[in-house]
Every structure is written in structure tokens, then in C-alpha cells.
Design a protein around this motif. Structure first.
Motif, PDB file in Angstrom:
ATOM      1  N   ASP A  28       0.851  -1.192   0.000  1.00 15.22           N
ATOM      2  CA  ASP A  28       0.000   0.000   0.000  1.00 15.22           C
ATOM      3  C   ASP A  28       0.891   1.248   0.000  1.00 15.22           C
ATOM      4  O   ASP A  28       1.215   1.802   1.055  1.00 15.22           O
ATOM      5  N   THR A  38      11.454  10.064  -0.009  1.00 12.82           N
ATOM      6  CA  THR A  38      12.798   9.460  -0.092  1.00 12.82           C
ATOM      7  C   THR A  38      13.631   9.945  -1.287  1.00 12.82           C
ATOM      8  O   THR A  38      14.857   9.888  -1.239  1.00 12.82           O
ATOM      9  N   CYS A 113      25.736   0.217   6.459  1.00 17.32           N
ATOM     10  CA  CYS A 113      25.933   0.994   5.222  1.00 17.32           C
ATOM     11  C   CYS A 113      27.238   1.781   5.235  1.00 17.32           C
ATOM     12  O   CYS A 113      27.648   2.314   4.210  1.00 17.32           O
ATOM     13  N   ASN A 153       7.284   0.146   5.007  1.00 17.51           N
ATOM     14  CA  ASN A 153       8.255   1.043   5.648  1.00 17.51           C
ATOM     15  C   ASN A 153       9.680   0.822   5.149  1.00 17.51           C
ATOM     16  O   ASN A 153      10.506   1.721   5.197  1.00 17.51           O
ATOM     17  N   VAL A 156      10.417  -0.171   0.095  1.00 20.80           N
ATOM     18  CA  VAL A 156      10.532   0.849  -0.957  1.00 20.80           C
ATOM     19  C   VAL A 156      11.939   1.473  -0.992  1.00 20.80           C
ATOM     20  O   VAL A 156      12.267   2.223  -1.912  1.00 20.80           O
ATOM     21  N   LEU A 157      12.740   1.185   0.035  1.00 19.73           N
ATOM     22  CA  LEU A 157      13.994   1.940   0.202  1.00 19.73           C
ATOM     23  C   LEU A 157      15.215   1.309  -0.483  1.00 19.73           C
ATOM     24  O   LEU A 157      16.114   2.022  -0.898  1.00 19.73           O
ATOM     25  N   LEU A 190      17.859  -0.440  13.489  1.00 22.93           N
ATOM     26  CA  LEU A 190      18.047  -1.028  12.154  1.00 22.93           C
ATOM     27  C   LEU A 190      18.745  -2.373  12.320  1.00 22.93           C
ATOM     28  O   LEU A 190      19.915  -2.410  12.718  1.00 22.93           O
ATOM     29  N   VAL A 220      16.642   6.825  12.784  1.00 24.05           N
ATOM     30  CA  VAL A 220      17.758   6.685  11.833  1.00 24.05           C
ATOM     31  C   VAL A 220      17.926   7.986  11.036  1.00 24.05           C
ATOM     32  O   VAL A 220      19.050   8.458  10.812  1.00 24.05           O
ATOM     33  N   HIS A 252      26.451   8.662   1.462  1.00 23.32           N
ATOM     34  CA  HIS A 252      25.646   7.436   1.405  1.00 23.32           C
ATOM     35  C   HIS A 252      24.267   7.790   0.853  1.00 23.32           C
ATOM     36  O   HIS A 252      23.656   8.776   1.259  1.00 23.32           O
ATOM     37  N   GLY A 313      25.043   4.126   9.016  1.00 18.07           N
ATOM     38  CA  GLY A 313      24.276   2.900   8.831  1.00 18.07           C
ATOM     39  C   GLY A 313      24.029   2.139  10.112  1.00 18.07           C
ATOM     40  O   GLY A 313      24.250   2.654  11.215  1.00 18.07           O
TER      41      GLY A 313
HETATM   42  C1  LIG Z   1      11.733   5.766   6.186  1.00 19.51           C
HETATM   43  C2  LIG Z   1      11.429   7.223   5.943  1.00 19.51           C
HETATM   44  C3  LIG Z   1      11.509   7.505   4.459  1.00 19.51           C
HETATM   45  C4  LIG Z   1      10.041   7.510   6.417  1.00 19.51           C
HETATM   46  O1  LIG Z   1       9.733   8.845   6.172  1.00 19.51           O
HETATM   47  P1  LIG Z   1       9.026   9.725   7.276  1.00 19.51           P
HETATM   48  O2  LIG Z   1       8.764  11.038   6.710  1.00 19.51           O
HETATM   49  O3  LIG Z   1       9.912   9.660   8.488  1.00 19.51           O
HETATM   50  O4  LIG Z   1       7.691   8.983   7.495  1.00 19.51           O
HETATM   51  P2  LIG Z   1       7.105   8.356   8.841  1.00 19.51           P
HETATM   52  O5  LIG Z   1       7.930   7.187   9.267  1.00 19.51           O
HETATM   53  O6  LIG Z   1       6.942   9.492   9.808  1.00 19.51           O
HETATM   54  O7  LIG Z   1       5.730   7.854   8.329  1.00 19.51           O
HETATM   55  C5  LIG Z   1       4.734   8.743   7.914  1.00 19.51           C
HETATM   56  C6  LIG Z   1       3.562   7.925   7.448  1.00 19.51           C
HETATM   57  O8  LIG Z   1       3.859   7.332   6.173  1.00 19.51           O
HETATM   58  C7  LIG Z   1       3.540   5.959   6.214  1.00 19.51           C
HETATM   59  N1  LIG Z   1       4.399   5.231   5.309  1.00 19.51           N
HETATM   60  C8  LIG Z   1       5.573   4.617   5.579  1.00 19.51           C
HETATM   61  N2  LIG Z   1       6.050   4.045   4.459  1.00 19.51           N
HETATM   62  C9  LIG Z   1       5.168   4.324   3.493  1.00 19.51           C
HETATM   63  C10 LIG Z   1       5.130   4.002   2.121  1.00 19.51           C
HETATM   64  N3  LIG Z   1       6.087   3.277   1.524  1.00 19.51           N
HETATM   65  N4  LIG Z   1       4.092   4.459   1.396  1.00 19.51           N
HETATM   66  C11 LIG Z   1       3.111   5.189   1.955  1.00 19.51           C
HETATM   67  N5  LIG Z   1       3.098   5.518   3.252  1.00 19.51           N
HETATM   68  C12 LIG Z   1       4.129   5.081   4.004  1.00 19.51           C
HETATM   69  C13 LIG Z   1       3.718   5.558   7.639  1.00 19.51           C
HETATM   70  O9  LIG Z   1       2.988   4.388   7.917  1.00 19.51           O
HETATM   71  C14 LIG Z   1       3.182   6.755   8.372  1.00 19.51           C
HETATM   72  O10 LIG Z   1       1.791   6.670   8.391  1.00 19.51           O
HETATM   73  P3  LIG Z   1       0.967   7.060   9.715  1.00 19.51           P
HETATM   74  O11 LIG Z   1       1.292   8.512   9.951  1.00 19.51           O
HETATM   75  O12 LIG Z   1      -0.430   6.789   9.314  1.00 19.51           O
HETATM   76  O13 LIG Z   1       1.505   6.157  10.776  1.00 19.51           O
HETATM   77  C15 LIG Z   1      12.443   8.136   6.690  1.00 19.51           C
HETATM   78  O14 LIG Z   1      12.197   8.071   8.081  1.00 19.51           O
HETATM   79  C16 LIG Z   1      13.865   7.778   6.446  1.00 19.51           C
HETATM   80  O15 LIG Z   1      14.346   7.868   5.344  1.00 19.51           O
HETATM   81  N6  LIG Z   1      14.599   7.372   7.504  1.00 19.51           N
HETATM   82  C17 LIG Z   1      15.964   7.001   7.372  1.00 19.51           C
HETATM   83  C18 LIG Z   1      16.027   5.608   6.828  1.00 19.51           C
HETATM   84  C19 LIG Z   1      17.373   5.220   6.357  1.00 19.51           C
HETATM   85  O16 LIG Z   1      18.137   6.029   5.916  1.00 19.51           O
HETATM   86  N7  LIG Z   1      17.652   3.934   6.450  1.00 19.51           N
HETATM   87  C20 LIG Z   1      18.840   3.370   5.993  1.00 19.51           C
HETATM   88  C21 LIG Z   1      19.958   3.658   6.908  1.00 19.51           C
HETATM   89  S1  LIG Z   1      21.434   3.112   6.218  1.00 19.51           S
END
Ligand SMILES: CC(C)(COP(=O)(O)OP(=O)(O)OC[C@H]1O[C@@H](n2cnc3c(N)ncnc32)[C@H](O)[C@@H]1OP(=O)(O)O)[C@@H](O)C(=O)NCCC(=O)NCCS
Length: 329
Positions: A28, A38, A113, A153, A156-157, A190, A220, A252, A313
Motif C-alpha cells: 500500500d 525518499t 551501510c 516502511n 521501498v527503500l 536497524l 535513523v 551514502h 548505517g
Molecule cells: C523511512 C522514511 C523515508 C520515512 O519517512 P518519514 O517522513 O519519516 O515517514 P514516517 O515514518 O513518519 O511515516 C509517515 C507515514 O507514512 C507511512 N508510510 C511509511 N512508508 C510508506 C510508504 N512506503 N508508502 C506510503 N506511506 C508510508 C507511515 O505508515 C506513516 O503513516 P501514519 O502517519 O499513518 O503512521 C524516513 O524516516 C527515512 O528515510 N529514515 C531514514 C532511513 C534510512 O536512511 N535507512 C537506511 C539507513 S542506512
């Protein structure tokens, strides 16, 4: 002074492209959400039969060719990965055998990472000390194999890929300084819960989906924003440089908002920062390695340039390197 410098660089990406639209059919999510939150548009995904070592081998061959080095001349191979072919033996040993590096020691290094930049620092020590002359550092990942494709969550990354660098000795330029760090109190932000000694694989761990990446995105994110700036300034200080001296920052590739924040905090222009995240997603320890190879390939790095690498990371960890680029040893 004898220093390590990069004389060869290479990357390898699986051909299969997964777009945000493809992901819309699995979880979803929307293309719009993924791009806005992102910056990612697509990522590469390895097929079922491709292991991390397969990507590492191709990236290594490219790097060795650029360095004009035979595999037998390598003294050491380090593979940085969170997705090794197996728990043991090291993926580096599989690479060592398959590329024919018959005289090389080999081991894996795991620093999330940040691993590739950690690897560069380790390889550099062997060269500076005079123990080794030719070292191959690889960052390689098949994150798709530990991705929970039902968890929007995280799924997609991430993406798959590999990058490699050959290090050799120089008396001009090369690696000027490193800054490494860790904060294990953030280990639960993580991680992959099961499959190690704390929670060995069992029917229950598989049923509970504990062999996948789990992440708390917000902590993170905050850690990344703070760390990218601090590690960058600390390594520049150690190298007696300032941000004005930097020709290219290679961060990164995890989130364009994190990269933008680092760029602003370091007061760099947009064209002084290399970004390929929209095309490849986050390839963990391969990310800086791939970006560096691409930047060199695209003419964004030239001999004499000051290049800053910075990564963060799982661990949590961070690593930065300041390089005066010099391929002419
Ligand atoms: C993961 C990340 C993109 C999420 O973005 P964010 O702006 O922080 O979003 P949140 O986690 O606050 O979530 C906001 C909402 O989006 C939703 N959401 C999360 N992933 C989603 C997706 N793929 N599609 C749609 N909605 C999504 C969440 O469920 C949340 O909904 P809610 O408010 O109803 O609970 C961001 O936190 C991030 O990039 N963090 C660092 C991650 C990273 O770098 N990891 C690797 C380290 S090496």
C-alpha cells in the motif's frame, strides 16, 4: 609519506529494474509518496540465482581492469556486506577464488551501510604500513534477499548492487584522513533479528518473519542528519581542509532529504554533491562504492580533486574519508 590511493574503480548492477509503480502493486504505497519522502524512483533487483558474490566479482573485475592489475597481484580482498552469501565462509573468499586472486588474504567486514568506507580505512592501513601493495575493497549487497516485501516502511527503500576500489601506494595525495565511529545504543533502530547466535533460525523465526530488515525510520533519519555533518567536518579537520576545498561530496545514498540537509549544513552547492539515489535506491555498503565509480566514470572526479566520502548505517555506525584523488602512482 606513503599513503593509499584509489587506482581502479568499478561497479556492477543487476539488470532487473523495479520502479515505484511496480511497488504500488505489491504494498500500500504510491510513486508520489516514495519520491516525496525518499527521492527514490527505481532500484535494481538481483534474480533468485544471483548471490552477493556474483555482483562483487563483476565490480571487482572492472576495478582491476581500470587499475591495470592482474588478480594474482592482489595482496588483500575485503568485502563489506550485510548480505553475505552465507554466514561463513566469508564472501571475500568466494570472490578471491572466482577472480583468481591466488595470492590474496580475504575477509568480510560488517559495519552496515558505512562498511565500504570502513573497508577503505582498513585497506589503507595495510598500504600505509608497507605490509601490502595492492588491496581490493568491495561493497556489495543483495538487500532484496532480506527485504520483507509486505513491509512498506522498508521495501521501498533498498536496492541491489556492488562497487569496488583498488588501493595502491602513492607519495602524493591519496587518502588524507578517516573518521570512523559507532553508537551501539542505536542497534535496535536497524537490524535483522534472527539467524545469528542470539536467535538462531527456527521454524518460529521464519514464521515470525524475523529474517528480514527491520527499521525505525525516524531515529535513523535524525542520526543520519546529525552524523553526516559531524563526520564530514571532523574528517576535513583531520585532513587540514575546509568545505571550501571540497570538489565533490559522495554521501551514502539513503534519502534525498538527508543528503540535502547534509549539503546545506556543509554549505555545498548542488553540483558539488553526487546523487544517484533516484535510480538505484539505498544499496547499503555498495552505495558509496557505486556512486564513487559512477562519479569518476562521468568525469565528476579528476586527478587533484578533493573528494569527501561520508556514510552512516546500522550499528549505528558512521564513516568519512577525505581523498586527494591521484591515480598516477
Ligand atoms: C523511512 C522514511 C523515508 C520515512 O519517512 P518519514 O517522513 O519519516 O515517514 P514516517 O515514518 O513518519 O511515516 C509517515 C507515514 O507514512 C507511512 N508510510 C511509511 N512508508 C510508506 C510508504 N512506503 N508508502 C506510503 N506511506 C508510508 C507511515 O505508515 C506513516 O503513516 P501514519 O502517519 O499513518 O503512521 C524516513 O524516516 C527515512 O528515510 N529514515 C531514514 C532511513 C534510512 O536512511 N535507512 C537506511 C539507513 S542506512
Amino acid at each position: 609519506m606513503r599513503r593509499a590511493t584509489i587506482t581502479g574503480w568499478g561497479k556492477y548492477l543487476p539488470s532487473n529494474v523495479m520502479t515505484n509503480k511496480d511497488l504500488e502493486k505489491i504494498v500500500d504505497t504510491t510513486d508520489e509518496w516514495i519520491q516525496k519522502r525518499t527521492g527514490i524512483k527505481k532500484r535494481r533487483i538481483a534474480d533468485e540465482d544471483t548471490a552477493t558474490s556474483d555482483l562483487a566479482i563483476e565490480a571487482s573485475k572492472n576495478a582491476l581492469e581500470k587499475a591495470n592489475l592482474d588478480p594474482e597481484e592482489l595482496d588483500l580482498i575485503i568485502v563489506s556486506t550485510v548480505t553475505p552469501d552465507m554466514a561463513f565462509p566469508a564472501t571475500a573468499c568466494i570472490v578471491q577464488d572466482k577472480i583468481g586472486a591466488s595470492n590474496a588474504a580475504a575477509f568480510d567486514l560488517e559495519a552496515g551501510c558505512s562498511g565500504f568506507v570502513y573497508g577503505l580505512s582498513v585497506g589503507s592501513q595495510f598500504i600505509e604500513s608497507g605490509l601490502y601493495d595492492n588491496v581490493l575493497i568491495i561493497g556489495a549487497e543483495t538487500l532484496s534477499k532480506i527485504t520483507d516485501w509486505e513491509d512498506r516502511n522498508t521495501c521501498v527503500l533498498f536496492g541491489d548492487g556492488a562497487g569496488a576500489a583498488v588501493l595502491q601506494a602513492t607519495d602524493k595525495g591519496g587518502f588524507l584522513a578517516f573518521d570512523l565511529g559507532s553508537d551501539g545504543s542505536g542497534a535496535d533502530a536497524l537490524y535483522m533479528e534472527a539467524g545469528g547466535s542470539a536467535k538462531p533460525a527456527s521454524l518460529e523465526t521464519v514464521k515470525n518473519k524475523q529474517h528480514y530488515i527491520r527499521m525505525e525510520g525516524n531515529p535513523v533519519f535524525k542520526f543520519a542528519v546529525k552524523t553526516m555533518k559531524k563526520a564530514s567536518l571532523d574528517v576535513l579537520d583531520k585532513a587540514s581542509l575546509t568545505t571550501d576545498d571540497i570538489n565533490l561530496l559522495i554521501p551514502h545514498q539513503a534519502n534525498t532529504r538527508i543528503i540535502k540537509s547534509a549539503r546545506r549544513r556543509l554549505k555545498l552547492d548542488e553540483d558539488e554533491v553526487y546523487v544517484n539515489l533516484p535510480e538505484l535506491g539505498n544499496t547499503s555498503s555498495a552505495s558509496v562504492a557505486i556512486a564513487m565509480a559512477e562519479a569518476r566514470e562521468n568525469g565528476k572526479i579528476n586527478n587533484g580533486d578533493n573528494v569527501l566520502l561520508v556514510a552512516f548505517g546500522a550499528g549505528l555506525t558512521w564513516a568519512a574519508a577525505a581523498i586527494e584523488w591521484n591515480e598516477n602512482i
